[in-house]
Design a protein around this motif. Sequence first.
Motif, PDB file in Angstrom:
ATOM      1  N   PHE A  46     -40.008  30.024  -7.657  1.00  9.43           N
ATOM      2  CA  PHE A  46     -39.028  30.695  -8.517  1.00  9.43           C
ATOM      3  C   PHE A  46     -39.302  30.393  -9.995  1.00  9.43           C
ATOM      4  N   SER A  47     -39.726  29.170 -10.291  1.00  2.29           N
ATOM      5  CA  SER A  47     -40.023  28.806 -11.676  1.00  2.29           C
ATOM      6  C   SER A  47     -41.198  29.616 -12.206  1.00  2.29           C
ATOM      7  N   THR A  48     -42.212  29.817 -11.351  1.00  2.74           N
ATOM      8  CA  THR A  48     -43.356  30.629 -11.768  1.00  2.74           C
ATOM      9  C   THR A  48     -42.929  32.077 -11.997  1.00  2.74           C
ATOM     10  N   ALA A  49     -42.077  32.561 -11.117  1.00  2.00           N
ATOM     11  CA  ALA A  49     -41.567  33.925 -11.289  1.00  2.00           C
ATOM     12  C   ALA A  49     -40.792  34.047 -12.602  1.00  2.00           C
ATOM     13  N   LEU A  50     -39.999  33.028 -12.921  1.00  2.68           N
ATOM     14  CA  LEU A  50     -39.209  33.067 -14.157  1.00  2.68           C
ATOM     15  C   LEU A  50     -40.080  32.937 -15.397  1.00  2.68           C
ATOM     16  N   SER A  51     -41.268  32.364 -15.248  1.00  8.75           N
ATOM     17  CA  SER A  51     -42.176  32.340 -16.393  1.00  8.75           C
ATOM     18  C   SER A  51     -42.671  33.742 -16.726  1.00  8.75           C
ATOM     19  N   LEU A  52     -42.613  34.636 -15.728  1.00 14.22           N
ATOM     20  CA  LEU A  52     -42.994  36.031 -15.952  1.00 14.22           C
ATOM     21  C   LEU A  52     -41.811  36.863 -16.434  1.00 14.22           C
ATOM     22  N   GLN A  53     -40.629  36.593 -15.866  1.00 15.38           N
ATOM     23  CA  GLN A  53     -39.408  37.301 -16.276  1.00 15.38           C
ATOM     24  C   GLN A  53     -38.292  36.272 -16.450  1.00 15.38           C
ATOM     25  N   PRO A  54     -38.218  35.630 -17.608  1.00 11.19           N
ATOM     26  CA  PRO A  54     -37.308  34.497 -17.810  1.00 11.19           C
ATOM     27  C   PRO A  54     -35.828  34.816 -17.626  1.00 11.19           C
ATOM     28  N   ASP A  55     -35.422  36.049 -17.817  1.00 10.15           N
ATOM     29  CA  ASP A  55     -33.991  36.384 -17.793  1.00 10.15           C
ATOM     30  C   ASP A  55     -33.558  37.069 -16.501  1.00 10.15           C
ATOM     31  N   ASP A  56     -34.374  37.012 -15.464  1.00  6.58           N
ATOM     32  CA  ASP A  56     -33.987  37.672 -14.215  1.00  6.58           C
ATOM     33  C   ASP A  56     -32.821  36.918 -13.573  1.00  6.58           C
ATOM     34  N   LYS A  57     -31.693  37.589 -13.450  1.00  9.19           N
ATOM     35  CA  LYS A  57     -30.470  36.939 -12.988  1.00  9.19           C
ATOM     36  C   LYS A  57     -30.559  36.487 -11.532  1.00  9.19           C
ATOM     37  N   ASN A  58     -31.087  37.339 -10.692  1.00  9.67           N
ATOM     38  CA  ASN A  58     -31.151  37.008  -9.270  1.00  9.67           C
ATOM     39  C   ASN A  58     -32.093  35.828  -9.001  1.00  9.67           C
ATOM     40  N   CYS A  59     -33.164  35.772  -9.749  1.00  7.63           N
ATOM     41  CA  CYS A  59     -34.104  34.662  -9.576  1.00  7.63           C
ATOM     42  C   CYS A  59     -33.478  33.353 -10.039  1.00  7.63           C
ATOM     43  N   LEU A  60     -32.723  33.399 -11.121  1.00 11.58           N
ATOM     44  CA  LEU A  60     -32.024  32.205 -11.596  1.00 11.58           C
ATOM     45  C   LEU A  60     -31.019  31.700 -10.561  1.00 11.58           C
ATOM     46  N   VAL A  61     -30.304  32.615  -9.958  1.00  4.56           N
ATOM     47  CA  VAL A  61     -29.339  32.236  -8.916  1.00  4.56           C
ATOM     48  C   VAL A  61     -30.072  31.635  -7.713  1.00  4.56           C
ATOM     49  N   ALA A  62     -31.203  32.224  -7.351  1.00  3.66           N
ATOM     50  CA  ALA A  62     -31.972  31.720  -6.209  1.00  3.66           C
ATOM     51  C   ALA A  62     -32.456  30.294  -6.475  1.00  3.66           C
ATOM     52  N   ARG A  63     -32.937  30.040  -7.690  1.00  5.33           N
ATOM     53  CA  ARG A  63     -33.384  28.679  -7.991  1.00  5.33           C
ATOM     54  C   ARG A  63     -32.199  27.720  -8.055  1.00  5.33           C
ATOM     55  N   SER A  64     -31.053  28.213  -8.535  1.00  2.83           N
ATOM     56  CA  SER A  64     -29.849  27.385  -8.579  1.00  2.83           C
ATOM     57  C   SER A  64     -29.457  26.933  -7.177  1.00  2.83           C
ATOM     58  N   PHE A  86     -44.461  39.013 -10.242  1.00  2.96           N
ATOM     59  CA  PHE A  86     -43.120  38.441 -10.200  1.00  2.96           C
ATOM     60  C   PHE A  86     -42.517  38.565  -8.807  1.00  2.96           C
ATOM     61  N   SER A  87     -42.585  39.761  -8.241  1.00  2.00           N
ATOM     62  CA  SER A  87     -41.961  39.991  -6.928  1.00  2.00           C
ATOM     63  C   SER A  87     -42.623  39.151  -5.836  1.00  2.00           C
ATOM     64  N   THR A  88     -43.918  38.906  -5.970  1.00  4.63           N
ATOM     65  CA  THR A  88     -44.623  38.086  -4.971  1.00  4.63           C
ATOM     66  C   THR A  88     -44.100  36.661  -4.982  1.00  4.63           C
ATOM     67  N   TYR A  89     -43.932  36.096  -6.170  1.00 11.41           N
ATOM     68  CA  TYR A  89     -43.442  34.718  -6.262  1.00 11.41           C
ATOM     69  C   TYR A  89     -41.988  34.616  -5.800  1.00 11.41           C
ATOM     70  N   VAL A  90     -41.180  35.641  -6.084  1.00 15.13           N
ATOM     71  CA  VAL A  90     -39.780  35.630  -5.629  1.00 15.13           C
ATOM     72  C   VAL A  90     -39.729  35.684  -4.104  1.00 15.13           C
ATOM     73  N   ALA A  91     -40.519  36.573  -3.507  1.00 12.69           N
ATOM     74  CA  ALA A  91     -40.559  36.674  -2.046  1.00 12.69           C
ATOM     75  C   ALA A  91     -41.031  35.364  -1.416  1.00 12.69           C
ATOM     76  N   GLU A  92     -42.025  34.736  -2.052  1.00 12.18           N
ATOM     77  CA  GLU A  92     -42.516  33.459  -1.550  1.00 12.18           C
ATOM     78  C   GLU A  92     -41.418  32.401  -1.627  1.00 12.18           C
ATOM     79  N   GLY A  93     -40.687  32.380  -2.741  1.00 11.16           N
ATOM     80  CA  GLY A  93     -39.592  31.427  -2.892  1.00 11.16           C
ATOM     81  C   GLY A  93     -38.498  31.640  -1.864  1.00 11.16           C
ATOM     82  N   ASP A  94     -38.160  32.905  -1.574  1.00 13.47           N
ATOM     83  CA  ASP A  94     -37.140  33.196  -0.555  1.00 13.47           C
ATOM     84  C   ASP A  94     -37.560  32.685   0.819  1.00 13.47           C
ATOM     85  N   GLN A  95     -38.819  32.883   1.162  1.00 17.23           N
ATOM     86  CA  GLN A  95     -39.315  32.404   2.458  1.00 17.23           C
ATOM     87  C   GLN A  95     -39.274  30.887   2.538  1.00 17.23           C
TER      88      GLN A  95
END
Length: 502
Positions: free
Chosen positions: A37-55, A14-23
């Motif tokens: 970010f979508s791939t990361a959310l498939s691992l942790q669907p309710d992660d608030k920070n990831c949802l905001v990042a994709r938004s 999860f953290s790898t995909y989030v870091a990749e999305g941030d870059q």
Amino acid sequence: MSDNEEGQGPKSTFSTYVAEGDQLFQRGEYVKAIESFSTALSLQPDDKNCLVARSRCYLKLGDAESALKDAETSLKDNKDFFKGLYQKAEALYTMGDFEFALVYYHRGNKLRPELQEFRLGIQKAQEAIVNSVGSPSSVKLENKGDLSFFHKSNGVRSKHLNHSHKRESKKHGQKMGRNEKTAKELLGELYSDREYLEKLLQDEDLIKGKIRTGERVQDLIVGCISYLDTRTAFWQQQKPIYARQRDRKLMQQQWNRLLHKPPSDPTRYVLDSLEEIDTALSSGNTDSGLKKARELMKVVKEWSGEVLPNKREVLGNLHSCIGNALMDLGNMDKALHHHEKDLEMAKKGNLMDSKSRALDNIGRVYARIGKFQQAIEVWEEKLPLVCGGLEKAWLFHEIGRCYLELKCYSEARDYGSRSLIAADDISDEKWQLNASVLMAQAELKLGNYKACVLHFERALDRAKLLQDDSASEAIQKVNTDIPILMRIMVYITDDHNCCLFD
């Protein structure tokens, strides 16, 4: 991350995909960032920070509705999550809902007053509202499109109100007549609503009534018209028509580029797609394989040589797949066209393997439709390109079968012999059997009955090895009675020489 990786599921953390999305977001590659970010959310669907990042990514691409959806999801379990509040306010502001955006900017500012983002948000939302409807102190009768005097004059008698309304409606009619085209373009679907409201004002019985809260229907209708008119003026001031049309075209062009943008690893994407097509065709799902091949060809044609260096080779392969599918469906003319396109691309790119494949398939089409001489010519052109004993055994046998159909029995026997030698070299019992039967048929037609029987005996040995009881029984009945031998030959031929038309 490629489309294929997404189809197979996440291969990292999860953290790898989030870091990749941030870059990717920092580099402005918002579509790729959304994928990560979508791939990361498939691992942790309710992660608030990831949802905001994709938004945030959606908002950068102009997709405010998707941005709002992610922001609201991030607030599902915690209504005071300040990042989600800010992102929701930003999405609402982008959608033009300035009043609701202001509410959430205020809510966030109350929770985190030290953050400048909320203060700036409040400021820009208030300015947008003022520009849209005007401040309370600036509301005057002569303001463009403003009819709010109806619900400010509580002491005015009804007849005076009606008289004022008729006078103001006449002014509105003149104004809308001059700017009707502009209003239509700015309001879009809302323009028909405005016309409907104007018609309602002509119904004197209706406008005298009151709604459940005590507010007069006339005031309600006029307020709606006033809102639409002030909105029209605001939109015209903020963005002229020509600029709005230009921006729509630019946005459409941007989305078209994104839709046709190749995946992050085009080569891997193509290879996996070709494997799916081959699997579909091999398992008998011809229609599905044909559809996939056509879709992939459409995509690959739009890519440049820089994106896919072996583009010509891939297109040739797809022509081959489409041709084989059409051949299975019995559409020989179109099948031949695609195999010839495969051959054309192979010759242009000097691709020997592709050329061999194309000649193979073209010959098969000709044999299927009974053009045996053309099949022989094409397959003989392929002979120098053949590599491997199995392919030699097959090709020699097929050419021999074509000669047999053309009543060229000596040539059929010669190619049968060459097929048998190739089959012996690789110890392939099936093709030893097929070649022996072909030679027996040719010898029979040539009147060499002794040789014919010898080849059938060899075929019998191969049939026993293959545990083909029907062939063994037929060959064991062979004797010097030629009519019986001929019947046996036909029986075995039906069982073991169908490969020409496979």
